[in-house]
Design a protein around this motif. Structure first.
Motif, mmCIF file in Angstrom:
data_model
loop_
_atom_site.group_PDB
_atom_site.id
_atom_site.type_symbol
_atom_site.label_atom_id
_atom_site.label_comp_id
_atom_site.label_asym_id
_atom_site.label_seq_id
_atom_site.Cartn_x
_atom_site.Cartn_y
_atom_site.Cartn_z
ATOM 1 N N PHE A 138 1.940 0.108 10.964
ATOM 2 C CA PHE A 138 2.893 0.312 9.834
ATOM 3 C C PHE A 138 2.450 -0.055 8.398
ATOM 4 N N SER A 139 1.519 -1.038 8.619
ATOM 5 C CA SER A 139 1.002 -1.640 7.484
ATOM 6 C C SER A 139 0.513 -0.743 6.563
ATOM 7 N N VAL A 140 -0.364 0.312 7.509
ATOM 8 C CA VAL A 140 -1.453 1.286 6.911
ATOM 9 C C VAL A 140 -0.910 2.630 6.742
ATOM 10 N N THR A 141 0.453 2.863 6.869
ATOM 11 C CA THR A 141 0.971 4.233 6.625
ATOM 12 C C THR A 141 0.856 4.466 5.075
ATOM 13 N N PRO A 142 0.526 5.525 4.558
ATOM 14 C CA PRO A 142 0.554 5.931 3.308
ATOM 15 C C PRO A 142 1.442 5.475 2.420
ATOM 16 N N ALA A 143 2.844 5.360 2.639
ATOM 17 C CA ALA A 143 3.775 4.849 1.856
ATOM 18 C C ALA A 143 3.655 3.311 1.786
ATOM 19 N N GLU A 144 3.444 2.645 2.787
ATOM 20 C CA GLU A 144 3.267 1.224 2.753
ATOM 21 C C GLU A 144 2.385 0.835 2.331
ATOM 22 N N ALA A 145 1.070 1.313 2.359
ATOM 23 C CA ALA A 145 0.025 0.978 1.689
ATOM 24 C C ALA A 145 -0.033 1.028 0.193
ATOM 25 N N LYS A 146 0.438 2.010 -0.500
ATOM 26 C CA LYS A 146 0.718 2.269 -1.742
ATOM 27 C C LYS A 146 1.454 1.225 -2.033
ATOM 28 N N LYS A 147 2.502 0.866 -1.581
ATOM 29 C CA LYS A 147 3.675 0.006 -1.816
ATOM 30 C C LYS A 147 3.035 -1.325 -1.887
ATOM 31 N N PHE A 148 2.183 -1.657 -1.088
ATOM 32 C CA PHE A 148 1.522 -3.024 -0.857
ATOM 33 C C PHE A 148 0.642 -3.141 -1.863
ATOM 34 N N ALA A 149 -0.188 -2.146 -2.176
ATOM 35 C CA ALA A 149 -1.129 -2.358 -3.341
ATOM 36 C C ALA A 149 -0.681 -2.363 -4.661
ATOM 37 N N GLU A 150 0.619 -1.710 -5.076
ATOM 38 C CA GLU A 150 1.260 -2.019 -6.225
ATOM 39 C C GLU A 150 1.687 -3.176 -6.300
ATOM 40 N N ALA A 151 2.308 -3.991 -5.147
ATOM 41 C CA ALA A 151 2.862 -5.169 -5.236
ATOM 42 C C ALA A 151 1.639 -6.294 -5.316
ATOM 43 N N GLN A 152 0.598 -6.208 -4.861
ATOM 44 C CA GLN A 152 -0.728 -6.944 -5.064
ATOM 45 C C GLN A 152 -1.563 -6.759 -6.082
ATOM 46 N N GLY A 153 -1.429 -5.500 -6.898
ATOM 47 C CA GLY A 153 -2.209 -5.266 -7.941
ATOM 48 C C GLY A 153 -3.626 -4.677 -7.686
ATOM 49 N N SER A 154 -3.765 -4.065 -6.371
ATOM 50 C CA SER A 154 -5.001 -3.623 -5.805
ATOM 51 C C SER A 154 -4.961 -2.068 -5.597
ATOM 52 N N ILE A 155 -5.933 -1.476 -5.213
ATOM 53 C CA ILE A 155 -6.128 -0.185 -4.974
ATOM 54 C C ILE A 155 -5.825 0.223 -3.388
ATOM 55 N N PRO A 156 -4.752 1.179 -3.385
ATOM 56 C CA PRO A 156 -4.246 1.499 -1.785
ATOM 57 C C PRO A 156 -5.274 2.069 -0.855
ATOM 58 N N ILE A 157 -5.247 1.708 0.244
ATOM 59 C CA ILE A 157 -5.926 2.313 1.342
ATOM 60 C C ILE A 157 -5.912 3.676 1.405
ATOM 61 N N GLY A 158 -6.775 4.417 1.220
ATOM 62 C CA GLY A 158 -6.888 5.869 1.294
ATOM 63 C C GLY A 158 -6.570 6.423 -0.187
ATOM 64 N N ALA A 159 -6.758 5.799 -1.241
ATOM 65 C CA ALA A 159 -6.523 5.922 -2.605
ATOM 66 C C ALA A 159 -7.285 7.397 -2.815
ATOM 67 N N THR A 160 -6.806 8.388 -3.221
ATOM 68 C CA THR A 160 -7.670 9.733 -3.681
ATOM 69 C C THR A 160 -7.336 10.162 -4.885
ATOM 70 N N GLU A 161 -6.342 9.977 -5.662
ATOM 71 C CA GLU A 161 -6.069 10.347 -7.113
ATOM 72 C C GLU A 161 -5.963 9.094 -8.097
ATOM 73 N N ALA A 162 -6.143 9.433 -9.313
ATOM 74 C CA ALA A 162 -5.874 8.741 -10.443
ATOM 75 C C ALA A 162 -4.658 8.020 -10.693
ATOM 76 N N SER A 163 -3.740 8.916 -10.157
ATOM 77 C CA SER A 163 -2.194 8.473 -10.130
ATOM 78 C C SER A 163 -2.010 7.487 -9.096
ATOM 79 N N ASP A 164 -2.991 7.121 -8.212
ATOM 80 C CA ASP A 164 -2.797 5.940 -7.290
ATOM 81 C C ASP A 164 -3.264 4.709 -7.947
ATOM 82 N N LEU A 165 -3.720 4.757 -9.022
ATOM 83 C CA LEU A 165 -4.412 3.469 -9.438
ATOM 84 C C LEU A 165 -3.422 2.947 -10.586
#
Length: 428
Positions: free
Chosen positions: A342-369
């Motif tokens: 569950f921790s590495v599903t796309p939606a959760e990975a993006k949410k986690f990175a935003e909370a941590q201030g990091s880059i999501p697992i599987g980031a592919t676009e500038a909008s992910d940053l």
């Protein structure tokens, strides 16, 4: 724009970082597995944190419980500087947590390689499904998957660009080491320092040297670690390592660090940053968010690579060294595996990175940053990065020798040759 980011790892010791006022160190003990005949729907989850405002893993646990009624995840926050020893002791005693924050690779006692070798980790045969192979580097042992990465960070400069420009100082992703050194006097004249350095803390001096080595060593020779393991090269005989340590010495001589940097601890960085006397310090890029959150919008920070010497191409150090693993002795193996997936599903990975201030697992676009990565987006898209150099190091003693050696350079008690010979000796 796409970012073919290769995720890499580094020892957990390297992520110790200073934080400004409001970010306090926290510590609490880890827990053991629940017992019972049928698989328990309550599990314990231990993670490391340098401050009490970091809620990314807490949010992950709450999200999972919300999506799975009847499941209880008991979270245990452990102080970052005590986590490795705490987890290692618990796992050896057989009372470790069901799910644990863990370091990829083999460089630390509490790492995937070390704990899997000791038979402590739960195999996760399906956890890596959908995750690019490069991101999974360091999360397998003997061909079996034992963990997954949580997010990606840049090991570089956490930098207050607005404050620096007020003193006439400008550093960007295209600056050189000489550009930086040429502006250190200007910052000093304004009663400030371009960089803060906890010179008495090997983790902080080590991360500085490794950031420079990303360009001087691993930039031109990405296979340097493999060459060292094969006995083809040594630290003492590699010009890139000499250049990296010479850069540290040059920065120190030019007054680029705060006064008393050689004997300073993290408190000097905390105080200097909160008082506006430091423009930047060396840490994983997630610290940008921690500090901006603590300042409630009063501070705007960016993440930058460390500028390479003139004539050397600047490479960022990019890492996905921290992730999650499960305890082989858990009474809830199915639940543990599902939570980690569950921790590495796309939606959760993006949410986690935003909370941590990091880059999501599987980031592919500038909008992910997040906005703080805008200045390095081009470096990411052009693959102008390298793994954090400690990836292939056989033990934590090599990194310790580097960090302690840099402190010796600052105090004048060690030479560059002394430091590199000690690193070769620690390699074994």
């Amino acid at each position: 724009m796409t970012f073919p980011i290769a995720r890499h790892r580094r020892p957990a010791a390297a992520v110790a970082l200073p934080v400004v006022a409001g970010l306090l160190l926290a510590a609490c003990g880890g827990g053991g597995s629940e017992s019972g005949g049928a698989e328990s729907q309550t599990i314990n989850f231990s993670y490391a944190s340098a401050n009490t405002t970091e809620m990314a893993y807490e949010t992950l646990a709450k999200d999972y419980m919300a999506a799975h009624p009847g499941v209880t995840i008991k979270t245990n926050r452990v102080a970052l500087n005590a986590y490795n020893s705490t987890l290692t002791t618990q796992m050896q005693a057989g009372n470790g947590p069901d799910v644990m924050y863990i370091t990829a690779g083999t460089g630390q006692a509490a790492s995937i390689g070390q704990l899997a070798k000791a038979g402590h980790l739960l195999e996760l045969p399906d956890a890596a499904t959908g995750i690019p192979e490069a991101e999974m580097e360091g999360y397998s042992y003997n061909g079996k998957v034992y963990g997954v990465p949580s997010a990606t960070a840049i090991s570089g400069i956490v930098y207050n660009d607005v404050l620096a420009k007020q003193s006439g100082v400008t550093i960007t992703a295209t600056s050189t080491l000489q550009d930086v050194i040429g502006q250190c006097g200007k910052a000093k004249a304004a009663g400030k320092s371009i960089f803060g350095l906890a010179g008495s803390i090997p983790e902080n001096t080590g991360i500085l040297a490794m950031e420079i080595a990303s360009s001087t060593v691993y930039g031109p020779t990405p296979t340097w670690n493999a060459d060292r393991a094969a006995g083809k090269v040594k630290f003492a005989g590699t010009q890139g390592w000499k250049d990296a340590l010479q850069a540290v010495a040059d920065l120190n001589a030019a007054g680029c660090f705060q006064d008393g940097a050689a004997g300073a601890g993290f408190d000097a960085l905390t105080n200097g940053a909160s008082q506006g006397k430091l423009f930047g310090f060396f840490a994983p890029s997630g610290a940008t968010k921690d500090i901006m959150d603590a300042a409630h919008g009063a501070v705007k920070l960016v993440a930058l690579p460390f500028p390479a010497p003139t004539g050397t191409k600047t490479y960022m150090a990019v890492t996905s060294d921290l992730g999650l693993a499960g305890n082989k002795k858990t009474k809830s193996p199915s639940l543990v595996q599902d939570f980690i997936k569950f921790s590495v599903t796309p939606a959760e990975a993006k949410k986690f990175a935003e909370a941590q201030g990091s880059i999501p697992i599987g980031a592919t676009e500038a909008s992910d940053l997040l906005p703080q990565y805008a200045g390095v987006a081009d470096l990411l898209s052009s693959e102008q990065y390298r793994p954090y150099g400690t990836d292939g190091w056989p033990n934590g003693q090599v990194y310790a020798a580097l960090g302690q050696g840099v402190t010796g350079l600052l105090t004048g008690q060690k030479s560059i040759d002394d430091v590199l010979k000690a690193m070769d000796s620690a390699w074994g």
